[in-house]
Design a protein around this motif. Structure first.
Motif, PDB file in Angstrom:
ATOM      1  N   PHE A   1      15.614   4.890  -7.869  1.00 52.55           N
ATOM      2  CA  PHE A   1      15.491   6.170  -7.194  1.00 52.55           C
ATOM      3  C   PHE A   1      14.824   7.070  -8.195  1.00 52.55           C
ATOM      4  N   PHE A   2      15.445   7.307  -9.426  1.00 51.80           N
ATOM      5  CA  PHE A   2      14.809   8.183 -10.492  1.00 51.80           C
ATOM      6  C   PHE A   2      13.765   7.757 -11.007  1.00 51.80           C
ATOM      7  N   ALA A   3      13.229   6.652 -10.906  1.00 53.20           N
ATOM      8  CA  ALA A   3      12.021   6.290 -11.340  1.00 53.20           C
ATOM      9  C   ALA A   3      10.704   6.931 -10.526  1.00 53.20           C
ATOM     10  N   ALA A   4      10.994   6.795  -9.222  1.00 49.81           N
ATOM     11  CA  ALA A   4      10.050   7.167  -8.371  1.00 49.81           C
ATOM     12  C   ALA A   4       9.760   8.471  -8.609  1.00 49.81           C
ATOM     13  N   ILE A   5      10.792   9.466  -8.743  1.00 45.65           N
ATOM     14  CA  ILE A   5      10.841  10.918  -9.185  1.00 45.65           C
ATOM     15  C   ILE A   5       9.979  11.005 -10.351  1.00 45.65           C
ATOM     16  N   THR A   6      10.199  10.244 -11.282  1.00 44.73           N
ATOM     17  CA  THR A   6       9.725  10.357 -12.840  1.00 44.73           C
ATOM     18  C   THR A   6       8.231  10.153 -12.453  1.00 44.73           C
ATOM     19  N   ALA A   7       7.787   8.958 -11.676  1.00 44.12           N
ATOM     20  CA  ALA A   7       6.506   8.649 -11.742  1.00 44.12           C
ATOM     21  C   ALA A   7       5.690   9.592 -11.171  1.00 44.12           C
ATOM     22  N   ALA A   8       6.122  10.395  -9.832  1.00 45.59           N
ATOM     23  CA  ALA A   8       5.447  11.503  -9.351  1.00 45.59           C
ATOM     24  C   ALA A   8       5.192  12.531 -10.765  1.00 45.59           C
ATOM     25  N   ARG A   9       5.893  12.687 -11.394  1.00 44.90           N
ATOM     26  CA  ARG A   9       5.581  13.837 -12.530  1.00 44.90           C
ATOM     27  C   ARG A   9       4.832  13.086 -13.816  1.00 44.90           C
ATOM     28  N   TYR A  10       5.111  11.953 -13.998  1.00 44.15           N
ATOM     29  CA  TYR A  10       4.449  11.279 -15.199  1.00 44.15           C
ATOM     30  C   TYR A  10       3.031  11.099 -15.102  1.00 44.15           C
ATOM     31  N   VAL A  11       2.628  10.307 -13.924  1.00 40.27           N
ATOM     32  CA  VAL A  11       1.184  10.135 -13.872  1.00 40.27           C
ATOM     33  C   VAL A  11       0.387  11.437 -13.604  1.00 40.27           C
ATOM     34  N   GLY A  12      -1.103  11.254 -13.893  1.00 40.74           N
ATOM     35  CA  GLY A  12      -1.916  12.464 -13.829  1.00 40.74           C
ATOM     36  C   GLY A  12      -1.968  12.757 -12.341  1.00 40.74           C
ATOM     37  N   PRO A  13      -2.965  13.969 -11.851  1.00 42.08           N
ATOM     38  CA  PRO A  13      -3.364  14.337 -10.764  1.00 42.08           C
ATOM     39  C   PRO A  13      -3.847  12.960  -9.920  1.00 42.08           C
ATOM     40  N   ARG A  14      -3.628  13.125  -8.778  1.00 43.41           N
ATOM     41  CA  ARG A  14      -4.151  11.997  -7.870  1.00 43.41           C
ATOM     42  C   ARG A  14      -5.300  12.227  -6.970  1.00 43.41           C
ATOM     43  N   LYS A  15      -5.958  11.518  -6.390  1.00 38.94           N
ATOM     44  CA  LYS A  15      -7.206  11.946  -5.594  1.00 38.94           C
ATOM     45  C   LYS A  15      -6.619  11.971  -4.039  1.00 38.94           C
ATOM     46  N   GLY A  16      -5.770  13.016  -3.755  1.00 40.31           N
ATOM     47  CA  GLY A  16      -5.385  12.976  -2.330  1.00 40.31           C
ATOM     48  C   GLY A  16      -3.818  13.197  -2.384  1.00 40.31           C
ATOM     49  N   LYS A  17      -3.175  12.909  -1.253  1.00 41.93           N
ATOM     50  CA  LYS A  17      -1.690  13.247  -1.305  1.00 41.93           C
ATOM     51  C   LYS A  17      -1.011  12.113  -2.246  1.00 41.93           C
ATOM     52  N   PRO A  18      -0.097  12.515  -2.996  1.00 42.72           N
ATOM     53  CA  PRO A  18       0.402  11.238  -3.755  1.00 42.72           C
ATOM     54  C   PRO A  18       1.178  10.457  -2.969  1.00 42.72           C
ATOM     55  N   ALA A  19       1.147   9.175  -3.212  1.00 46.32           N
ATOM     56  CA  ALA A  19       1.797   8.038  -2.382  1.00 46.32           C
ATOM     57  C   ALA A  19       2.634   7.202  -3.206  1.00 46.32           C
ATOM     58  N   ILE A  20       3.458   6.573  -2.764  1.00 43.01           N
ATOM     59  CA  ILE A  20       4.397   5.604  -3.254  1.00 43.01           C
ATOM     60  C   ILE A  20       4.253   4.347  -2.289  1.00 43.01           C
ATOM     61  N   LEU A  21       3.818   3.060  -2.902  1.00 41.24           N
ATOM     62  CA  LEU A  21       3.748   1.857  -2.040  1.00 41.24           C
ATOM     63  C   LEU A  21       4.787   0.994  -2.201  1.00 41.24           C
ATOM     64  N   MET A  22       5.446   0.388  -1.291  1.00 40.72           N
ATOM     65  CA  MET A  22       6.628  -0.467  -1.082  1.00 40.72           C
ATOM     66  C   MET A  22       6.333  -1.436  -0.203  1.00 40.72           C
ATOM     67  N   PRO A  23       7.187  -2.728  -0.367  1.00 35.70           N
ATOM     68  CA  PRO A  23       7.058  -3.578   0.490  1.00 35.70           C
ATOM     69  C   PRO A  23       7.760  -3.415   1.868  1.00 35.70           C
ATOM     70  N   ASN A  24       7.400  -3.997   2.681  1.00 36.55           N
ATOM     71  CA  ASN A  24       8.178  -3.547   4.185  1.00 36.55           C
ATOM     72  C   ASN A  24       8.456  -4.956   4.730  1.00 36.55           C
ATOM     73  N   PRO A  25       9.836  -5.454   4.690  1.00 39.63           N
ATOM     74  CA  PRO A  25      11.090  -4.755   4.434  1.00 39.63           C
ATOM     75  C   PRO A  25      11.212  -4.348   2.851  1.00 39.63           C
ATOM     76  N   PHE A  26      12.134  -3.465   2.932  1.00 42.38           N
ATOM     77  CA  PHE A  26      12.423  -2.993   1.483  1.00 42.38           C
ATOM     78  C   PHE A  26      13.915  -2.420   1.206  1.00 42.38           C
ATOM     79  N   TYR A  27      13.998  -2.503  -0.255  1.00 45.26           N
ATOM     80  CA  TYR A  27      15.457  -1.892  -0.619  1.00 45.26           C
ATOM     81  C   TYR A  27      15.706  -0.424  -0.403  1.00 45.26           C
ATOM     82  N   PRO A  28      16.566   0.203   0.437  1.00 50.96           N
ATOM     83  CA  PRO A  28      16.369   1.550   0.614  1.00 50.96           C
ATOM     84  C   PRO A  28      16.214   2.673  -0.281  1.00 50.96           C
TER      85      PRO A  28
END
Ligand SMILES: Cc1ncc(COP(=O)(O)O)c(C=O)c1O
Length: 407
Positions: free
Chosen positions: A116-143
């Motif tokens: 959970f906290f890693a997703a929040i960190t990643a959004a702050r850590y990576v540089g600017p994105r080209k477009g709306k920042p997105a997080i990819l995940m398998p589907n089904p997935f751990y909530p």
């Protein structure tokens, strides 16, 4: 077939429009089954809570370190823990070089909060994105992946994992525009619920994408020690000499039957971990020091892990015998879940109700673990998940009852 930016994108980021997407699959199962009474003594296969014995060393180690409950733990983890985790990881996996316990390991209060906290960190850590920042995940997935991505303010992009793609996200289906705005990709190997294991080649291809587009790979490897034939690898094995853009998540919950102890760790990219540590220092739950000492003992012992695998192997042997090839059953490469196709038996919710009511067997409808893609296809629909966590007698009894009811 390239997946366009929108074809795999969940609509409606935010808690209100998220609707059922925010809710625990366990709560939803409880609600689904609430109107019914089981006709037979209940056997619960819905919860992935290991029930094999707690290792013998836990009590004595805890007793020796009890006084340390009197001190606040540092977020980073005590040095003996970081050394034990780094040494275990380096021995267990074929890493490009040993993990540095000083800068490449952080203790976690179980892997869930770390993801959970890693997703929040990643959004702050990576540089600017080209477009709306997105997080990819398998589907089904751990909530926790979805909850983390939402808390990070990112768009959730669901990558369907199906029988056709070996239950791992199809990396070739990702288009450049989506990759250019990707902050992180969650990957679970062994996967929950299907037990698929990513190959070295798969991790290498994923790492190339992450490096090209500058996103993080958040590799959930909490089931890596539960397998019946070949030991699964780690994303860190293919992460290059500095583990750049890759963080693996480990846990003692499944490996050592300690789900209630809440100890795991994150390992990999030191720059990311520095940012992760900074956030964790003010926001995340610290791990009590006596529990970290127990974890040191756990990571220094493989005998209990081998015994654990033996117990799961017995249950998968039973599943092989009792289920055969019914409901698309195939022994998974890793993890302790069984993923059964009940689409020909009224669907996942109907099968879950029938099994609970008529057979006293509690399972999770697959569609509660997944979300509909934009085209309406829900890759979990029509499946049920069984977690083989109880003893072998109950497991055999549950599987016999299941076959009797569903056949
Ligand atoms: C795929 C997956 N990841 C992470 C976790 C979290 O486990 P823990 O927080 O106990 O380490 C679980 C627990 O069931 C899981 O199934």
């Amino acid at each position: 077939m390239a997946m366009t930016a929108s074809s795999g994108v969940a609509q409606g980021v935010g808690s209100i429009s998220a609707g059922q997407a925010e809710r625990s699959p366990f709560l939803r199962t409880t609600e689904l089954l609430a109107p019914y009474q089981p006709a037979k003594p209940l056997i619960t296969l819905s919860l992935g809570e290991p029930q094999h014995p707690v290792p013998d060393f836990v009590g004595p180690v805890l007793a020796r370190h009890i006084a340390e409950f009197g001190r606040y733990p540092l977020a980073k983890g005590i040095e003996p823990f970081r050394r034990a985790a780094a040494s275990w990881l380096t021995t267990r996996f074929d890493l490009p070089r040993p993990i540095d316990p000083e800068s490449e390991i952080l203790v976690l209060n179980g892997s869930r909060e770390g993801l959970f906290f890693a997703a929040i960190t990643a959004a702050r850590y990576v540089g600017p994105r080209k477009g709306k920042p997105a997080i990819l995940m398998p589907n089904p997935f751990y909530p926790a992946y979805g909850a983390g991505a939402r808390a990070a303010g990112c768009e959730l992009i669901y990558l369907p994992t199906t029988l056709a793609n070996g239950f791992l996200p199809d990396l070739d289906a990702l288009d450049e525009a989506t990759l250019a705005r990707t902050v992180a990709m969650f990957i679970a190997s062994p996967a929950n619920p299907q037990g698929a294991v990513a190959s070295r080649d798969y991790f290498t291809r994923l790492k190339k994408l992450a490096d090209r587009h500058g996103f993080m790979i958040l590799s959930d490897e909490c089931y890596s020690e539960i397998y019946t034939r070949h030991a699964p690898g780690s994303a860190l094995e293919c992460a290059g000499p500095d583990f750049t853009n890759v963080v693996a998540f480990q846990s003692l919950s499944k490996r050592s039957n300690l789900p209630g102890m809440r100890v795991g760790f994150a390992a990999g990219d030191r720059k990311f971990l520095a940012a992760f540590h900074e956030l964790r220092n003010v926001a995340a739950p610290q791990v009590p020091m006596p529990l970290q000492h127990v974890a040191v003992a756990a990571y220094s012992d493989e005998a209990h892990v081998e015994e654990n695998r033996r117990l799961y192997r017995i249950k998968f042997d039973l599943a092989d015998q009792i289920l055969g090839s019914r409901y698309g059953y195939a022994r998974p490469a890793g993890g302790f879940c069984v993923w059964l196709d009940v689409s020909g038996r009224g669907g996942d919710e109907a099968a879950a109700i029938k099994l609970y009511r008529d057979a006293g067997v509690r399972v999770i409808p697959g569609s509660y673990l997944s979300r509909p893609q934009n085209d309406g296809f829900n890759p979990g629909a029509g499946y049920i998940r069984l977690a083989l966590v109880s003893d072998s007698e109950s497991t055999a009894e549950a599987l016999h009852r299941l076959v009797e009811i569903l056949d």
